[in-house]
Structure formats: C-alpha cells, structure tokens
Design a protein around this motif. Sequence first.
Motif, short mmCIF file in Angstrom:
data_model
loop_
_atom_site.label_atom_id
_atom_site.label_comp_id
_atom_site.label_asym_id
_atom_site.label_seq_id
_atom_site.Cartn_x
_atom_site.Cartn_y
_atom_site.Cartn_z
N ILE A 174 0.84 -1.19 0.00
CA ILE A 174 0.00 0.00 0.00
C ILE A 174 0.88 1.25 0.00
CG2 ILE A 174 -1.84 1.25 1.21
CD1 ILE A 174 -2.55 -1.39 2.59
N TYR A 175 1.70 1.37 1.00
CA TYR A 175 2.65 2.49 1.15
C TYR A 175 3.91 1.94 1.80
CZ TYR A 175 -0.22 6.66 0.12
OH TYR A 175 -0.95 7.64 -0.50
N LYS B 92 4.17 5.86 -2.38
CA LYS B 92 3.06 4.97 -2.71
C LYS B 92 3.58 3.61 -3.18
CE LYS B 92 0.04 8.76 -4.12
NZ LYS B 92 -0.70 9.39 -5.25
N PRO C 217 -2.38 2.32 -3.31
CA PRO C 217 -2.45 3.36 -2.28
C PRO C 217 -3.80 4.08 -2.14
CG PRO C 217 -1.46 4.24 -4.26
CD PRO C 217 -1.73 2.77 -4.53
N TYR D 83 -6.02 5.38 1.17
CA TYR D 83 -5.18 5.29 2.37
C TYR D 83 -4.23 6.48 2.43
CZ TYR D 83 -6.54 0.38 1.74
OH TYR D 83 -7.25 -0.79 1.56
N ASN D 84 -3.80 6.79 3.65
CA ASN D 84 -2.74 7.77 3.86
C ASN D 84 -1.81 7.29 4.96
OD1 ASN D 84 -3.08 10.23 2.15
ND2 ASN D 84 -5.13 10.15 3.04
#
Lengths: 110, 116
Positions: B46-47, B57, B61, B64-65
Amino acid sequence: TQLLEQSPQFLSIQEGENLTVYCNSSSVFSSLQWYRQEPGEGPVLLVTVVTGGEVKKLKRLTFQFGDARKDSSLHITAAQPGDTGLYLCAGAGAGTALIFGKGTTLSVSS
Amino acid sequence: NAGVTQTPKFRILKIGQSMTLQCAQDMNHNYMYWYRQDPGMGLKLIYYSVGAGITDKGEVPNGYNVSRSTTEDFPLRLELAAPSQTSVYFCASSLNGMTSSTDTQYFGPGTRLTVL
C-alpha cells in the motif's frame, strides 16, 4: 509489470509425503525469498536465494533458485502437521519493492 | 525486543467511517511497509517509508494515507472506509529495504478489518 505465479494454490497431503511448490516468473529477479505464514500471524522469512542454480536446505525443506533467476521451488521431505501454513514466494529486483506471489496453502494431516 | 507490533487486532467499521491502524517497531529499522492481504491474492504493497519524514506509494495506495514522524511508528489512515477495504493489513519493517536484494522484512501480526 513483474509477476510471480505460484503453484499449486492448494495442497492437502498426509503426514510423511513429499511435496514441491513452484514459483515462476517471466522476469529476472536479484533474489527470491520464501516466507511461511501461519493462521492469524504475519509471514516469517524462511530463506533467501541469490545465485542462479543455488540450492539451500533448512532441515526437511530444500529451496532452489533457477539458473536464469526467474523461478524457484520449495521441496518438503516427509511433511509433518507442523508444516501446515501458507507459503509465499517474493522476488526482489534492483531498487524495487518486493513482489509477492499469491501463495500456496499447505495442509498436512496426521 | 517486541519486533513489529500492530493495533488493533480486529476492527469492524461502517462505510464512511475513518480509523488509524497503528504500527510500531523497536528494531531501529529504516524501512517500514504497509501491505494488505486478501484471500488468494498474496500481499499487495500500500505504502512504504524509507525513513522518518519520507513516504511513498506502493501498488494499491488509493483510499489510504500514511505518515512517518518517527523511526518507530508508521500509522496507516483510512479516511472514508469502503467495503473494498475489508482485508487483513500487515505492517513490516526492514533494515536496508530496496538497497539490498537480501533484505529481510519482519512482519507484525496483522489487523483484520471489516467494513460493513
């Protein structure tokens, strides 16, 4: 896009049998890693193979990296119930993130 | 060493809710990662982060953060939860990351998230 194909997806065997799991790609990798994941837990690294043709042994587990560094295999001799789990291969390229295969779910019954 | 720890272990969210998945490591690793694992699909990145203050990223991604204010912590934020985010989330850390083809990633126990 680099892809890793694992086969078989599922394997159900009896204690004492031998088995082989395959990890194949059309891409060349700098190294190939094998992880084992038990239910409810995160993957744990078993081995990393780096050189084409390399063979590594971990007790009853034998790992091989293909000569062209595009494929790998995991052979288990005399499987035991404790070998049950999800086996994941992962390829590392130069400066890139690990690419994981979809995994092989192994069930060994006594 | 506790290794990589994740909280919570399980969580059920309603569509549109937000939450933060916590991840911490005590191995002084530079690299940290967030993966999601869906049945029969392996692990998708994801990250990831190469150090405090630096994130990038991965393959999936969207939605999401992340932030990395310290070496130890790497939280994952879901702002507007959607059913497609139902998954098991794993955090991992490693010492050398993509600079080494023999780097070892250490995984946490995972967070099982259901969005209804």
